[in-house]
Every structure is written in structure tokens, then in C-alpha cells.
Write a protein that holds these residues in place. Structure first.
Motif, short mmCIF file in Angstrom:
data_model
loop_
_atom_site.label_atom_id
_atom_site.label_comp_id
_atom_site.label_asym_id
_atom_site.label_seq_id
_atom_site.Cartn_x
_atom_site.Cartn_y
_atom_site.Cartn_z
N ASN A 122 0.84 -1.20 0.00
CA ASN A 122 0.00 0.00 0.00
C ASN A 122 0.88 1.25 0.00
O ASN A 122 2.03 1.22 0.42
CB ASN A 122 -0.95 0.00 1.19
N ILE A 123 0.31 2.34 -0.46
CA ILE A 123 1.02 3.62 -0.54
C ILE A 123 0.26 4.63 0.30
O ILE A 123 -0.86 5.06 -0.09
CB ILE A 123 1.15 4.10 -2.00
N LEU A 124 0.80 4.97 1.45
CA LEU A 124 0.20 5.93 2.38
C LEU A 124 -1.20 5.52 2.82
O LEU A 124 -2.02 6.37 3.17
CB LEU A 124 0.17 7.34 1.76
N GLY A 125 -1.45 4.24 2.80
CA GLY A 125 -2.75 3.74 3.23
C GLY A 125 -3.88 4.01 2.25
O GLY A 125 -5.03 3.62 2.51
N GLN A 126 -3.61 4.66 1.14
CA GLN A 126 -4.66 5.02 0.19
C GLN A 126 -4.55 4.19 -1.10
O GLN A 126 -5.47 3.46 -1.44
CB GLN A 126 -4.55 6.51 -0.14
N ALA A 127 -3.47 4.31 -1.80
CA ALA A 127 -3.28 3.54 -3.04
C ALA A 127 -2.76 2.15 -2.71
O ALA A 127 -2.10 1.93 -1.69
CB ALA A 127 -2.31 4.26 -3.97
N TRP A 128 -3.05 1.21 -3.60
CA TRP A 128 -2.63 -0.18 -3.40
C TRP A 128 -2.09 -0.68 -4.74
O TRP A 128 -2.80 -0.73 -5.74
CB TRP A 128 -3.81 -1.02 -2.93
N LEU A 129 -0.83 -1.07 -4.76
CA LEU A 129 -0.15 -1.42 -6.00
C LEU A 129 -0.81 -2.61 -6.69
O LEU A 129 -0.89 -2.64 -7.93
CB LEU A 129 1.33 -1.70 -5.72
N VAL A 130 -1.28 -3.59 -5.95
CA VAL A 130 -1.93 -4.76 -6.57
C VAL A 130 -3.18 -4.32 -7.32
O VAL A 130 -3.43 -4.72 -8.46
CB VAL A 130 -2.29 -5.80 -5.49
N ASN A 131 -3.96 -3.45 -6.69
CA ASN A 131 -5.17 -2.94 -7.34
C ASN A 131 -4.81 -2.11 -8.58
O ASN A 131 -5.49 -2.20 -9.62
CB ASN A 131 -5.96 -2.09 -6.35
N ASP A 132 -3.75 -1.33 -8.48
CA ASP A 132 -3.34 -0.50 -9.61
C ASP A 132 -2.86 -1.34 -10.79
O ASP A 132 -3.10 -0.99 -11.95
CB ASP A 132 -2.23 0.46 -9.18
N ILE A 133 -2.19 -2.47 -10.51
CA ILE A 133 -1.76 -3.36 -11.59
C ILE A 133 -2.96 -3.98 -12.29
O ILE A 133 -3.00 -4.07 -13.53
CB ILE A 133 -0.82 -4.45 -11.03
N VAL A 134 -3.97 -4.39 -11.53
CA VAL A 134 -5.18 -4.97 -12.14
C VAL A 134 -5.89 -3.93 -12.99
O VAL A 134 -6.33 -4.20 -14.12
CB VAL A 134 -6.10 -5.52 -11.04
N ILE A 135 -6.01 -2.70 -12.47
CA ILE A 135 -6.64 -1.64 -13.24
C ILE A 135 -5.83 -1.35 -14.51
O ILE A 135 -6.40 -1.10 -15.59
CB ILE A 135 -6.79 -0.37 -12.37
N GLY A 136 -4.50 -1.38 -14.41
CA GLY A 136 -3.67 -1.18 -15.59
C GLY A 136 -3.89 -2.24 -16.65
O GLY A 136 -3.94 -1.94 -17.85
N LEU A 137 -4.06 -3.50 -16.22
CA LEU A 137 -4.34 -4.57 -17.17
C LEU A 137 -5.69 -4.38 -17.85
O LEU A 137 -5.83 -4.59 -19.06
CB LEU A 137 -4.30 -5.93 -16.45
#
Length: 295
Positions: free
Chosen positions: A225-240
Motif C-alpha cells: 500500500n502507498i500511504l494507506g490510500q493507493a494499493w499497488l496490486v489494485n493499480d496493476i489490475v486496473i492497468g491490465l
């Protein structure tokens, strides 16, 4: 004169032994030059029979396989480049907001992905719940009818078309290979998703000062997680998902309408709008009847 005297005289004068030759000595240069009346001595190999395994000297040379010149690529590479060129042409030229065809494809993308986004939400939530346990059992995606529109995906398709499609086409033109363009586009999608999630979270998703609870989402306990707000796993799925839309679905929508005559394409467009309106009417009518929207 006897034979012995003749031999002795020949040795003394250097004359040839033949009785018909001149008695004048022959100079070295004349000795090396053949007489015009005498045939040139042949090579010992001239009269030798040709071996069945020996290639005759006067036979035609065996043609050799042509090798590509420095300016001519091998056939496999030329075919690969041709495929690359075709794929490049299938991925560029769709961002043309001055044409009706562009806006027609954009409206269809909004309607289509408002419904398809609902379908994509189901495997996404199943994956997140299975591996991270972050989806509630009473989440609406488990109970909404399959034709219920999820507007966030429709507006997301519009935003990606207007904002990201131009960048994708520029990347394709700039990169030498499609794989490089795919990788750069994917990294860009993930980065934009991460920045948006982080900025929006810092603005509207601040934790309560007393309870520490987040009003909308809580990624503070998740890994990466990034500062408790963003989540890299979720961002990768959204990118796909963004890659699938920009590289596959949106070009297919544009190419599909391009294959039709203008009048036929407009009729198909009108039918799709009618079907989408019916789906929305049925879905919200069912939600109102069940009291979900009225409560």
C-alpha cells in the motif's frame, strides 16, 4: 668420321646431336622460346582420362543459394516486420474527435462497458476476496442483475479514450516494436492509476480522527500500500483492464463500424442505444420494486 668422333665434336661445339640441325650455337633466350613450327608441349595431365568423381574444368558451375544482401533482410524477418506494420496500423488512427465516427464509437464504448464492467467486477472481486479477504459478503456485485450498469466503468472507458488513447498512439509511433509499446503503455496505466487513487484518497478518504476508520476504503493493512490510500496490486489490475480496453476492445469497436456502410452502421448504433436503455430500465425498475432504491 666415326660415331665417337661425332659425339666428341658435339660436346665441344654445343650443337644438337641431330645431323639436320645447324652448327651455330643457340642462345639461352632462343632455347627457351618454342619454334613457331613446333607444337607447344602439352601438360602431362592434358591427356589423362577424366575421373568419374572429378568435375571437368569446362563444366558449368553449380548455382549457389542466394544469400540476402546487406540491404535485404531474411524472409522471416521481413514477414515479422510486415505483421508488425499491420498490427501498428490496427492500433493507430482511432483518435479523431472531429469526426462523427469517433463520437459514435465513444458512445458505444460508454454503453457497452457500463454493462461489461459489471461482469468484470465479479472475477475481480472474487480474486481480491480469495487472496486478500477484502470484499464483504453483502457487496452489491453478488446480487445485482447481470444487465445492471456500473457507470464507473462506462465513464472510465470515456476517460481512457479521451485522455490515454492519444498517448498510446504516440507511443506506438515512437517505439520500434509493439512489445516495447505494450510495456510502456502498461507502465503508464499503472502509474496513472496509482497517482489517481492516491490523490483522490488523500482528498476524500481521510481516516476519522477519533476512530481511525476510513470512510470509503482502507488499504493501510494491505501489502504494497502507498500511504494507506493507493494499493499497488489494485493499480496493476486496473492497468491490465485499461490495456485490454485500449489495445483490444476500443480498436475492435472502431474497426467493426468501419466495415459497415454508413447507413447500416448508424442503424446498428441506434439499436445498441435502445438495448442499453432497456437494460437500464429493467435494472432500475427491479431495484425500485425490491425497495433497494426507495429505502
Amino acid at each position: 668420321m666415326t660415331g665417337a668422333d661425332t659425339a666428341t665434336n658435339t660436346l665441344k661445339t654445343g650443337a644438337p646431336l641431330s645431323p639436320h640441325s645447324s652448327s651455330k650455337p643457340t642462345s639461352p633466350s632462343q632455347a627457351l622460346t618454342p619454334s613457331p613450327s613446333e607444337p607447344t608441349p602439352s601438360s602431362p595431365n592434358d591427356n589423362q582420362p577424366t575421373s568419374p568423381h572429378t568435375t571437368p574444368t569446362n563444366s558449368h558451375p553449380t548455382p549457389q543459394a542466394s544469400t540476402p544482401t546487406p540491404h535485404q533482410a531474411p524472409r522471416s524477418k521481413r514477414s515479422h516486420r510486415a505483421v508488425q506494420k499491420i498490427l501498428r496500423n490496427d492500433e493507430i488512427g482511432f483518435f479523431n474527435p472531429k469526426t462523427w465516427e469517433f463520437w459514435r464509437a465513444l458512445i458505444v464504448s460508454f454503453c457497452l462497458f457500463s454493462i461489461v464492467g459489471h461482469w468484470l467486477e465479479i472475477p475481480y472481486c472474487s480474486f481480491m476476496d480469495h487472496f486478500f479477504g477484502i470484499v464483504d459478503d453483502n457487496y452489491a456485485v453478488w446480487f445485482d442483475p447481470w444487465y445492471h450498469p456500473y457507470w464507473v466503468y462506462g465513464f472510465g472507458a470515456v476517460a481512457m479514450t479521451l485522455l490515454l488513447e492519444p498517448f498510446k498512439e504516440r507511443i506506438i509511433i515512437k517505439r520500434k516494436t509493439l512489445w516495447g509499446a505494450l510495456l510502456e503503455t502498461f507502465v503508464l496505466m499503472v502509474f496513472i492509476s496509482m497517482v489517481l487513487e492516491l490523490v483522490i484518497g488523500l482528498i476524500v478518504n481521510q481516516p476519522d480522527p477519533l476512530t481511525g476508520e476510513y470512510p470509503y476504503w482502507d488499504n493501510s493493512q494491505l501489502p504494497f500500500n502507498i500511504l494507506g490510500q493507493a494499493w499497488l496490486v489494485n493499480d496493476i489490475v486496473i492497468g491490465l483492464m485499461a490495456m485490454i480496453y485500449l489495445w483490444l476492445f476500443y480498436p475492435l469497436i472502431c474497426l467493426g463500424f468501419a466495415q459497415l456502410r454508413p447507413k447500416v452502421a448508424n442503424v446498428v448504433f441506434a439499436l445498441m442505444l435502445v438495448i442499453f436503455a432497456i437494460c437500464c430500465g429493467l435494472s432500475y425498475g427491479e431495484l425500485i420494486t425490491s425497495g433497494i432504491l426507495g429505502s
